[in-house]
Write a protein that holds these residues in place. Structure first.
Motif, PDB file in Angstrom:
ATOM      1  N   TYR A  40       0.840  -1.201   0.000  1.00 50.17           N
ATOM      2  CA  TYR A  40       0.000   0.000   0.000  1.00 50.17           C
ATOM      3  C   TYR A  40       0.880   1.258   0.000  1.00 50.17           C
ATOM      4  O   TYR A  40       0.648   2.184  -0.770  1.00 50.17           O
ATOM      5  N   MET A  41       1.884   1.280   0.873  1.00 43.15           N
ATOM      6  CA  MET A  41       2.738   2.462   0.996  1.00 43.15           C
ATOM      7  C   MET A  41       3.510   2.723  -0.295  1.00 43.15           C
ATOM      8  O   MET A  41       3.667   3.877  -0.707  1.00 43.15           O
ATOM      9  N   LEU A  42       3.981   1.672  -0.940  1.00 41.99           N
ATOM     10  CA  LEU A  42       4.691   1.836  -2.211  1.00 41.99           C
ATOM     11  C   LEU A  42       3.768   2.465  -3.256  1.00 41.99           C
ATOM     12  O   LEU A  42       4.140   3.405  -3.953  1.00 41.99           O
ATOM     13  N   GLY A  43       2.544   1.961  -3.330  1.00 37.26           N
ATOM     14  CA  GLY A  43       1.579   2.528  -4.268  1.00 37.26           C
ATOM     15  C   GLY A  43       1.249   3.972  -3.933  1.00 37.26           C
ATOM     16  O   GLY A  43       1.169   4.831  -4.817  1.00 37.26           O
ATOM     17  N   PHE A  44       1.073   4.260  -2.650  1.00 36.41           N
ATOM     18  CA  PHE A  44       0.733   5.617  -2.213  1.00 36.41           C
ATOM     19  C   PHE A  44       1.839   6.596  -2.600  1.00 36.41           C
ATOM     20  O   PHE A  44       1.575   7.677  -3.135  1.00 36.41           O
ATOM     21  N   ILE A  45       3.081   6.215  -2.355  1.00 45.39           N
ATOM     22  CA  ILE A  45       4.218   7.091  -2.679  1.00 45.39           C
ATOM     23  C   ILE A  45       4.300   7.337  -4.180  1.00 45.39           C
ATOM     24  O   ILE A  45       4.514   8.461  -4.631  1.00 45.39           O
ATOM     25  N   GLU A  46       4.109   6.290  -4.966  1.00 43.89           N
ATOM     26  CA  GLU A  46       4.157   6.470  -6.413  1.00 43.89           C
ATOM     27  C   GLU A  46       2.986   7.328  -6.905  1.00 43.89           C
ATOM     28  O   GLU A  46       3.150   8.143  -7.808  1.00 43.89           O
ATOM     29  N   GLY A  47       1.809   7.156  -6.300  1.00 44.10           N
ATOM     30  CA  GLY A  47       0.667   7.986  -6.662  1.00 44.10           C
ATOM     31  C   GLY A  47       0.900   9.441  -6.321  1.00 44.10           C
ATOM     32  O   GLY A  47       0.588  10.347  -7.107  1.00 44.10           O
ATOM     33  N   LEU A  48       1.457   9.688  -5.148  1.00 47.66           N
ATOM     34  CA  LEU A  48       1.762  11.053  -4.729  1.00 47.66           C
ATOM     35  C   LEU A  48       2.814  11.666  -5.647  1.00 47.66           C
ATOM     36  O   LEU A  48       2.706  12.825  -6.054  1.00 47.66           O
ATOM     37  N   GLU A  49       3.810  10.881  -6.011  1.00 45.18           N
ATOM     38  CA  GLU A  49       4.843  11.365  -6.918  1.00 45.18           C
ATOM     39  C   GLU A  49       4.247  11.742  -8.280  1.00 45.18           C
ATOM     40  O   GLU A  49       4.592  12.781  -8.847  1.00 45.18           O
ATOM     41  N   MET A  50       3.324  10.924  -8.770  1.00 45.55           N
ATOM     42  CA  MET A  50       2.673  11.226 -10.047  1.00 45.55           C
ATOM     43  C   MET A  50       1.861  12.517  -9.951  1.00 45.55           C
ATOM     44  O   MET A  50       1.881  13.335 -10.873  1.00 45.55           O
ATOM     45  N   LYS A  51       1.174  12.692  -8.839  1.00 42.48           N
ATOM     46  CA  LYS A  51       0.362  13.898  -8.665  1.00 42.48           C
ATOM     47  C   LYS A  51       1.248  15.146  -8.592  1.00 42.48           C
ATOM     48  O   LYS A  51       0.947  16.171  -9.194  1.00 42.48           O
ATOM     49  N   LEU A  52       2.347  15.068  -7.862  1.00 46.51           N
ATOM     50  CA  LEU A  52       3.250  16.215  -7.755  1.00 46.51           C
ATOM     51  C   LEU A  52       3.901  16.535  -9.099  1.00 46.51           C
ATOM     52  O   LEU A  52       4.069  17.701  -9.451  1.00 46.51           O
ATOM     53  N   GLU A  53       4.258  15.517  -9.850  1.00 48.05           N
ATOM     54  CA  GLU A  53       4.858  15.727 -11.168  1.00 48.05           C
ATOM     55  C   GLU A  53       3.849  16.376 -12.118  1.00 48.05           C
ATOM     56  O   GLU A  53       4.188  17.284 -12.879  1.00 48.05           O
ATOM     57  N   ASP A 111      -4.989   6.307  -3.816  1.00 47.29           N
ATOM     58  CA  ASP A 111      -5.074   7.234  -2.684  1.00 47.29           C
ATOM     59  C   ASP A 111      -3.993   8.304  -2.750  1.00 47.29           C
ATOM     60  O   ASP A 111      -4.233   9.473  -2.455  1.00 47.29           O
ATOM     61  N   GLY A 112      -2.795   7.908  -3.154  1.00 52.50           N
ATOM     62  CA  GLY A 112      -1.708   8.874  -3.285  1.00 52.50           C
ATOM     63  C   GLY A 112      -1.992   9.924  -4.340  1.00 52.50           C
ATOM     64  O   GLY A 112      -1.608  11.085  -4.210  1.00 52.50           O
ATOM     65  N   GLU A 113      -2.698   9.519  -5.397  1.00 52.11           N
ATOM     66  CA  GLU A 113      -3.043  10.462  -6.469  1.00 52.11           C
ATOM     67  C   GLU A 113      -4.202  11.377  -6.085  1.00 52.11           C
ATOM     68  O   GLU A 113      -4.336  12.452  -6.657  1.00 52.11           O
ATOM     69  N   THR A 114      -5.026  10.957  -5.132  1.00 53.38           N
ATOM     70  CA  THR A 114      -6.218  11.752  -4.816  1.00 53.38           C
ATOM     71  C   THR A 114      -6.097  12.568  -3.536  1.00 53.38           C
ATOM     72  O   THR A 114      -6.945  13.409  -3.272  1.00 53.38           O
ATOM     73  N   ILE A 115      -5.058  12.362  -2.756  1.00 53.16           N
ATOM     74  CA  ILE A 115      -4.934  13.108  -1.497  1.00 53.16           C
ATOM     75  C   ILE A 115      -4.726  14.591  -1.784  1.00 53.16           C
ATOM     76  O   ILE A 115      -4.065  14.967  -2.748  1.00 53.16           O
ATOM     77  N   ASP A 116      -5.308  15.424  -0.961  1.00 50.07           N
ATOM     78  CA  ASP A 116      -5.130  16.866  -1.088  1.00 50.07           C
ATOM     79  C   ASP A 116      -3.980  17.263  -0.155  1.00 50.07           C
ATOM     80  O   ASP A 116      -4.175  17.505   1.022  1.00 50.07           O
ATOM     81  N   TYR A 117      -2.786  17.307  -0.698  1.00 52.59           N
ATOM     82  CA  TYR A 117      -1.600  17.576   0.111  1.00 52.59           C
ATOM     83  C   TYR A 117      -1.412  19.060   0.400  1.00 52.59           C
ATOM     84  O   TYR A 117      -0.446  19.453   1.036  1.00 52.59           O
ATOM     85  N   THR A 118      -2.346  19.882  -0.060  1.00 53.64           N
ATOM     86  CA  THR A 118      -2.259  21.312   0.257  1.00 53.64           C
ATOM     87  C   THR A 118      -2.872  21.617   1.612  1.00 53.64           C
ATOM     88  O   THR A 118      -2.750  22.735   2.106  1.00 53.64           O
ATOM     89  N   ILE A 122      -4.564  16.142   8.302  1.00 52.36           N
ATOM     90  CA  ILE A 122      -5.108  14.978   7.620  1.00 52.36           C
ATOM     91  C   ILE A 122      -6.604  14.921   7.886  1.00 52.36           C
ATOM     92  O   ILE A 122      -7.039  14.952   9.026  1.00 52.36           O
ATOM     93  N   HIS A 123      -7.361  14.843   6.817  1.00 51.91           N
ATOM     94  CA  HIS A 123      -8.806  14.681   6.941  1.00 51.91           C
ATOM     95  C   HIS A 123      -9.147  13.296   6.435  1.00 51.91           C
ATOM     96  O   HIS A 123      -8.346  12.633   5.794  1.00 51.91           O
ATOM     97  N   ASP A 124     -10.321  12.863   6.706  1.00 54.72           N
ATOM     98  CA  ASP A 124     -10.748  11.543   6.274  1.00 54.72           C
ATOM     99  C   ASP A 124     -11.377  11.592   4.887  1.00 54.72           C
ATOM    100  O   ASP A 124     -12.384  10.962   4.627  1.00 54.72           O
ATOM    101  N   GLU A 125     -10.771  12.373   3.964  1.00 58.01           N
ATOM    102  CA  GLU A 125     -11.389  12.559   2.665  1.00 58.01           C
ATOM    103  C   GLU A 125     -11.248  11.328   1.777  1.00 58.01           C
ATOM    104  O   GLU A 125     -11.975  11.162   0.823  1.00 58.01           O
ATOM    105  N   ILE A 126     -10.282  10.464   2.037  1.00 59.17           N
ATOM    106  CA  ILE A 126     -10.123   9.267   1.240  1.00 59.17           C
ATOM    107  C   ILE A 126     -11.037   8.209   1.826  1.00 59.17           C
ATOM    108  O   ILE A 126     -10.910   7.812   2.967  1.00 59.17           O
ATOM    109  N   VAL A 127     -11.985   7.768   1.015  1.00 58.68           N
ATOM    110  CA  VAL A 127     -12.957   6.789   1.461  1.00 58.68           C
ATOM    111  C   VAL A 127     -12.472   5.403   1.090  1.00 58.68           C
ATOM    112  O   VAL A 127     -12.027   5.181  -0.029  1.00 58.68           O
ATOM    113  N   ILE A 128     -12.561   4.498   2.031  1.00 57.02           N
ATOM    114  CA  ILE A 128     -12.109   3.119   1.771  1.00 57.02           C
ATOM    115  C   ILE A 128     -13.137   2.406   0.937  1.00 57.02           C
ATOM    116  O   ILE A 128     -14.293   2.487   1.126  1.00 57.02           O
TER     117      ILE A 128
END
Length: 128
Positions: A40-53, A111-118, A122-128
């Motif tokens: 999960y963490m590997l996917g989250f980091i890659e998703g966040l990296e894609m969003k930042l890029e 989840d990494g791609e959809t998190i609002d890092y601004t 941390i809010h519970d905006e990511i729904v499982i």
């Protein structure tokens, strides 16, 4: 932003693991928990990296933004770099060999791609 990203990563990974065990009949054990959490963490980091890029590219197109490293940071890095031996082992991505790990990775990526890092918290905006 980095502290928030780290806290979000840990928060959502732990929440995913709890959710995983609540919907499966598997008994909770350390080895399985680590595999699921790491995937999960590997996917989250890659998703966040894609969003930042994506954001960097968008800003660069809109404003001609050029990301420059502050001189102080470059100097400090050169000082740290001088202590490198060059004998480090290369990073190897873990094998994701089970379906459950693949699902955890995919969910982390989404989840990494959809998190609002601004946000500042941390809010519970990511729904499982």
């Amino acid at each position: 932003m980095y502290i928030l990203a780290n806290e979000a990563l840990l928060f959502y990974a732990n929440r995913y693991v709890d959710h995983y065990y609540s919907i499966t009949s598997e008994s909770r054990n350390r080895a399985n928990t680590l595999r699921i959490k790491n995937a999960y963490m590997l996917g989250f980091i890659e998703g966040l990296e894609m969003k930042l890029e994506e954001q960097r590219n968008q800003l660069q197109q809109e404003y001609g933004l050029v990301v420059l490293m502050p001189v102080v940071v470059e100097e400090r890095y050169k000082k740290i770099e001088s202590g490198f031996t060059g004998n480090a082992n290369p990073f190897q991505l873990p094998n994701i060999d089970s379906i459950n790990e693949s699902l955890a990775y995919k969910r982390g990526l989404e989840d990494g791609e959809t998190i609002d890092y601004t946000q500042s918290t941390i809010h519970d905006e990511i729904v499982i």
